[in-house]
Design a protein around this motif. Sequence first.
Motif, PDB file in Angstrom:
ATOM      1  N   PRO A 195     -49.958 -13.032 -25.062  1.00  0.00           N
ATOM      2  CA  PRO A 195     -50.519 -13.928 -26.045  1.00  0.00           C
ATOM      3  C   PRO A 195     -49.544 -14.336 -27.193  1.00  0.00           C
ATOM      4  CG  PRO A 195     -51.515 -11.615 -26.004  1.00  0.00           C
ATOM      5  CD  PRO A 195     -50.628 -11.660 -24.709  1.00  0.00           C
ATOM      6  N   GLN A 196     -50.008 -15.166 -27.978  1.00  0.00           N
ATOM      7  CA  GLN A 196     -49.181 -15.492 -28.913  1.00  0.00           C
ATOM      8  C   GLN A 196     -48.696 -14.633 -29.752  1.00  0.00           C
ATOM      9  OE1 GLN A 196     -50.527 -18.974 -31.227  1.00  0.00           O
ATOM     10  NE2 GLN A 196     -48.679 -18.501 -32.502  1.00  0.00           N
TER      11      GLN A 196
ATOM     12  N   VAL B 119     -45.941 -12.512 -28.088  1.00  0.00           N
ATOM     13  CA  VAL B 119     -44.513 -13.022 -27.588  1.00  0.00           C
ATOM     14  C   VAL B 119     -43.408 -12.933 -28.511  1.00  0.00           C
ATOM     15  CG1 VAL B 119     -43.559 -15.229 -27.666  1.00  0.00           C
ATOM     16  CG2 VAL B 119     -45.768 -15.091 -26.559  1.00  0.00           C
TER      17      VAL B 119
ATOM     18  N   GLU C 223     -53.752 -19.987 -19.055  1.00  0.00           N
ATOM     19  CA  GLU C 223     -52.394 -20.317 -19.588  1.00  0.00           C
ATOM     20  C   GLU C 223     -52.395 -21.828 -20.188  1.00  0.00           C
ATOM     21  OE1 GLU C 223     -48.797 -19.234 -17.283  1.00  0.00           O
ATOM     22  OE2 GLU C 223     -49.173 -17.244 -17.795  1.00  0.00           O
TER      23      GLU C 223
ATOM     24  N   TYR D 117     -50.179 -22.723 -23.032  1.00  0.00           N
ATOM     25  CA  TYR D 117     -49.189 -23.107 -23.318  1.00  0.00           C
ATOM     26  C   TYR D 117     -47.951 -22.432 -22.732  1.00  0.00           C
ATOM     27  CZ  TYR D 117     -52.072 -24.242 -27.236  1.00  0.00           C
ATOM     28  OH  TYR D 117     -53.109 -24.776 -27.990  1.00  0.00           O
TER      29      TYR D 117
ATOM     30  N   LEU E 177     -44.028 -20.845 -22.350  1.00  0.00           N
ATOM     31  CA  LEU E 177     -43.195 -19.729 -23.457  1.00  0.00           C
ATOM     32  C   LEU E 177     -42.782 -20.342 -24.532  1.00  0.00           C
ATOM     33  CD1 LEU E 177     -42.628 -16.777 -23.375  1.00  0.00           C
ATOM     34  CD2 LEU E 177     -40.446 -17.141 -22.170  1.00  0.00           C
TER      35      LEU E 177
ATOM     36  N   GLN F  75     -43.535 -23.086 -26.078  1.00  0.00           N
ATOM     37  CA  GLN F  75     -44.466 -23.606 -26.834  1.00  0.00           C
ATOM     38  C   GLN F  75     -45.068 -22.420 -27.712  1.00  0.00           C
ATOM     39  OE1 GLN F  75     -47.044 -25.536 -23.921  1.00  0.00           O
ATOM     40  NE2 GLN F  75     -46.863 -27.450 -24.920  1.00  0.00           N
ATOM     41  N   LEU F  76     -45.281 -21.181 -26.897  1.00  0.00           N
ATOM     42  CA  LEU F  76     -45.821 -20.007 -27.529  1.00  0.00           C
ATOM     43  C   LEU F  76     -45.139 -19.628 -28.676  1.00  0.00           C
ATOM     44  CD1 LEU F  76     -47.312 -17.879 -24.778  1.00  0.00           C
ATOM     45  CD2 LEU F  76     -48.363 -19.122 -26.501  1.00  0.00           C
TER      46      LEU F  76
ATOM     47  N   GLN G 194     -45.278 -19.338 -32.651  1.00  0.00           N
ATOM     48  CA  GLN G 194     -45.170 -18.225 -33.316  1.00  0.00           C
ATOM     49  C   GLN G 194     -44.149 -18.386 -34.614  1.00  0.00           C
ATOM     50  OE1 GLN G 194     -47.270 -15.884 -33.122  1.00  0.00           O
ATOM     51  NE2 GLN G 194     -46.313 -14.402 -34.472  1.00  0.00           N
TER      52      GLN G 194
END
Lengths: 298, 239
Positions: free
Chosen positions: A206-207, A210, B115, B117, B119, B121-122, B126
């Motif tokens: 999850p974000q 990451v 899923e 997004y 990686l 994009q995530l 962030q």
Amino acid sequence: MAHLRESAEKALKMLRTLPRVQLSNIRPNPNSKKNTKRGRAQHSGDKHGAGNKGSGQRQNYMRLGYETGNNPFYLRFPYEPYYKGHHLRRQYPPISLLQLQVLLDTNRIDSKQPIDITTLCNSGLLRLQPASMEYGFQLTDEGIDRFKAKICIEVQHAKESVIAAIERNGGVIRTAYYDPRSLQAMVNPSKWFEKGVPIPKRLLPPQDAVEYYTSAKNRGYLADPEEISKERLVLAQKYGYELPRIEDDPDYEMLISQKDARQIFYGLEPGWVIGLKDKLIIKSKSLPEEQANREEKS
Amino acid sequence: MGSFVFIYQRKVLCTGLYGLNRWNKAQARFFTTELNESESQDISRVPNQNKSRLLNQNRNVLLKQVPYSEPHSWIHNTEKYQRKIFGRYGLASGIDPRICFEVKERSDNIHNASEQYSLQQLLSMQKAKTIAQQEAVERRESAIAAKLEKLEQWKLEMRNKVAKKEADALAAKQNKQRMIEEVRRHFGFKVDPRDERFKEMLEQKEREEKKRQKEAKKKAKEDKMMARIVGSTSTNAHS
């Protein structure tokens, strides 16, 4: 006509799986008769179906949450914003280095094999409940001075000192994320295989996780391997030990065995069905990898 | 792991008749055995092999065999149940393992739901989030620093304000005291301040005081006016 036949077969198939028509799943016909009259005397007179005494009979139900003068439950406790979303937060049950050392010393875990959640759960002493928001194990530094094993381990969270302790002994550590569905498969693989369902594909973290799993400092599984080898040296300098060369190690193959970011079990790929009874691996021809293989052959 | 590898392909077209295929096969097997038995001996004379008094399905579970040879419930026709039977009893269950694989469109849906997004994009999301948080903290800190610079000045202003208020209150009190003293002097003896005469006198005094102040104000105004007129005339005379 092919599509017609196809849809007819689909419909038939759906019909077969639907339950029988029975009293519990039918409702009155549209526009069917509904009695609007309130009966008198023997024809449902008496209480008119409202029951005897109380709110039921008088039809004066209390408002929702009212407790007849008690301090109501929804007002009883003060506002506690620091618990907001606590039921959604990921938990990582701890295992200490001491515990791990004991497991290795008592041959519960084979140090010649890479260690992951499945290995730890199969030891029979550690449990993981993915349904209770447990997302894997964290390795804590208790017993750090007595840890002497050389292992290749994959956990979900580890402190810097723990990483140093493992690398100092010539071991390898990775932190990896598994989504709850994958965890369910990992915790009890035989149970999963008995379901007759393909091995799931591991999802991305999850974000908010990451950043952790892409960082080489945390030895994240999504980090750049070159960055990780650099960070290994940095950590060795910081903690003042000489980094053992794993390239010269007899167990080199085992130490560098890493799962793919989408993989759950060592040696098994997502999308395969495992027949435990007949010791079979069943693959679908529609899997992209299988298609590529066929193209090569032809 | 596996001694050998089976490769199947699952198509939507051939998924429809799994259950039927399987049960037909089972029935066929039953039919052939019956024929053989009728050739050799009468069925009614064959002794019952199952002495356990268990139901057949329960006995099958005990013997690790497929519990039902025919579907007894609509559940036995569901994909989930048949997958489970294959997973548990293997090829001996007579179920086509193609049923274990999901139809492609459905699996795609599941994938999309879980899923959203990639990686990259995530990661970028962030990063943007952390930058926004940092900026908010910096903004707050700079605002506090700017206010801290003015703090001494504000403190001084506050102190002056309080001192002035106190001084004013003291002056008013002293004035009042003076007036009372004057009234007493007028009467020549000590009068109770609650007395009517005293109050009247005090009022009169205050009125006089007010009048005097008013006149003084008026005079000051006139003086000012005069000065202006004189000034303007002198400038006119000059020009």
